[in-house]
Design a protein around this motif. Sequence first.
Motif, mmCIF file in Angstrom:
data_model
loop_
_atom_site.group_PDB
_atom_site.id
_atom_site.type_symbol
_atom_site.label_atom_id
_atom_site.label_comp_id
_atom_site.label_asym_id
_atom_site.label_seq_id
_atom_site.Cartn_x
_atom_site.Cartn_y
_atom_site.Cartn_z
ATOM 1 N N GLU A 252 57.890 36.019 44.038
ATOM 2 C CA GLU A 252 57.939 36.214 45.080
ATOM 3 C C GLU A 252 59.215 36.111 45.722
ATOM 4 O O GLU A 252 60.697 36.002 45.412
ATOM 5 C CB GLU A 252 57.461 34.450 45.421
ATOM 6 C CG GLU A 252 58.880 33.586 44.929
ATOM 7 C CD GLU A 252 58.173 32.817 43.505
ATOM 8 O OE1 GLU A 252 58.716 32.115 43.239
ATOM 9 O OE2 GLU A 252 57.673 34.053 42.737
ATOM 10 N N ARG A 399 52.618 38.506 50.849
ATOM 11 C CA ARG A 399 51.618 37.247 50.142
ATOM 12 C C ARG A 399 53.002 36.184 50.827
ATOM 13 O O ARG A 399 52.401 34.681 51.286
ATOM 14 C CB ARG A 399 52.099 37.334 48.828
ATOM 15 C CG ARG A 399 52.399 35.579 47.550
ATOM 16 C CD ARG A 399 52.533 36.006 45.985
ATOM 17 N NE ARG A 399 51.402 37.478 45.571
ATOM 18 C CZ ARG A 399 52.310 38.156 45.098
ATOM 19 N NH1 ARG A 399 53.881 38.096 44.458
ATOM 20 N NH2 ARG A 399 51.338 39.150 44.592
ATOM 21 N N ARG A 402 51.237 34.918 54.236
ATOM 22 C CA ARG A 402 50.897 34.697 54.319
ATOM 23 C C ARG A 402 50.699 33.134 54.218
ATOM 24 O O ARG A 402 50.525 31.797 54.645
ATOM 25 C CB ARG A 402 49.402 34.601 52.635
ATOM 26 C CG ARG A 402 48.575 36.084 54.159
ATOM 27 C CD ARG A 402 47.569 36.351 52.937
ATOM 28 N NE ARG A 402 47.933 36.810 51.887
ATOM 29 C CZ ARG A 402 47.993 37.595 51.122
ATOM 30 N NH1 ARG A 402 48.197 38.907 52.165
ATOM 31 N NH2 ARG A 402 48.819 38.547 49.936
#
Length: 417
Positions: A252, A399, A402
Motif C-alpha cells: 500500500e 487503493r 479510496r
Amino acid sequence: MNHDVEDLLRHHAPQVLGALVRRYGHFDAAEDAVQEALLAAARQWPGDGVPDNPRGWLIRVASRRLTDQLRADEARRRREEADAALAPRDAFTAPPPGEGRAPSEDDTLTLLFLCCHPELPAAAQVALTLRAVGGLTTAEIARAHLVPEATMAQRISRAKHRLKGVPFRPPGPEDRDQRLAAVLHVLYLIFNEGYTATSGRRLRRADLAGEAIRLTRAVRRLLPREGAVTGLLALMLLTEARSAARTGPHGELIPLDEQDRSRWDRDAIREGTALVEEALADGPAGAYQLQAAVAALHDEAARPEDTDWPQILALYEVLLRLGPAPDPMAELSRVVALAMVHGPEAGLAELPSVAGRLAGHHRLDAVRAHLLERSGDTEGALAAYRAAAARTLSVPEARYLRMRAARLRGPDGPPQP
C-alpha cells in the motif's frame, strides 16, 4: 545467472554495441550480434570464469557473429565487399583485447544520442535505450511497460529501422545541447516510470528506476561538468532514497508526510545533496537542478513539520519561469507548496489556472481532494478522491485514494458507489 556477471555484461553492452556500429554500421544487425555475444557470455563465464578483457572478448565474439550474419545474406555480402575495398585491411577484424582500436566509453554516450534521435517518438526512444544501452531484453522491457512482448518487439524493430543510414557520431555543436536534453529527458522518463508506475498492480518498478540511475551515472562519468547531468542524477538519488518507506507491508502507498523517515537511505541522501550543491555551483540552475534542490529540502527535514515549504515554493517559482511552456506537474506541485505556506484556500484558488492542461488527470483531482479535506469541505473532498481513484490506472494509487475517501465517509457514512 551470477549477479556480478550480469552487472558486468550490462556495463559493457553499450560499449560493445557502440564499437560495432561505429566500425560496421548496420545498427539492427550489430544489436542482434551483441545480444548473441551477451548470451554466450552468460552461459560460458559463470563456469569458465570472466576473461581478463571482458569487453575485448565480447567485441571479438559479436564481430564474428556480425560478419557471419552479413555474409549469410547475399545483398549484404556485396555491400560488405564494396565497403572492404575502401576500408583498411583490418576494418572487419575485431582487435585483440588490449589493442588501441578497442572502444572508448565515449561510444556509450554516442549510442545514447543515437537511441534518442529526434526522428524517433518518445516511447521508441525509451524502449530502444533500455534495449541497446541498458541491456534489458525485449521481454523485460515489455513487462516493465505492461505490453505484450510482440508489441514491444515491433516497437523496437521499427525504431531500429528508422535509424538505418543515420551516421554513428556525436551530434555537432549546433544541436549538441538539444540532443543531450533529449537523452536526459528519456532517462528522466525511465526513472519516473520506475519510481511511480503509471499503471499496474505495483507502485514502483525497481528495475527501471535502478537502470535509469545506472545509465545517468554512466553519462555523468563522460560529462562530469554538465550541471544538468549532475542535477538529474542528484534528483534520482534523492527521490529513490525514500523508496523503502513509500509502501507498507502489503504494497500500500504511504504518502510523504506519513513515512517512517528512519527508513530513508541516508547514504543516497548525502550523495544526492552533495551533487545538488555541485550542480548549482557549476552554472545557471536548470530544471533538474531545481527539482533536485526541492527533493533535498524534503529529505533533509527530520519531520514533516520541519520541511522548508517557503523555500520549496520559491524554487518552484524559479522553475516555472525557466521555459516558455511550464511543466504542468511542476505547476501542480507549486500549488501544493503554495497551500502549505499560505493555507489550503490559497491553493484551491490557484488550481483553476493549471486545470486546463491537466484536465482528466488523476493527480489534479487528488490535489483538489487533499486541499478540500484540509479546508474542511468533506463532501467536496470525498467526491474528488473518488474521481481521482476512478481515473488512475495504478492499483496501489487507486487503493490509497479510496482509503482516503473511506476515512472521510466514516463508519456510519453512506456506502461508496
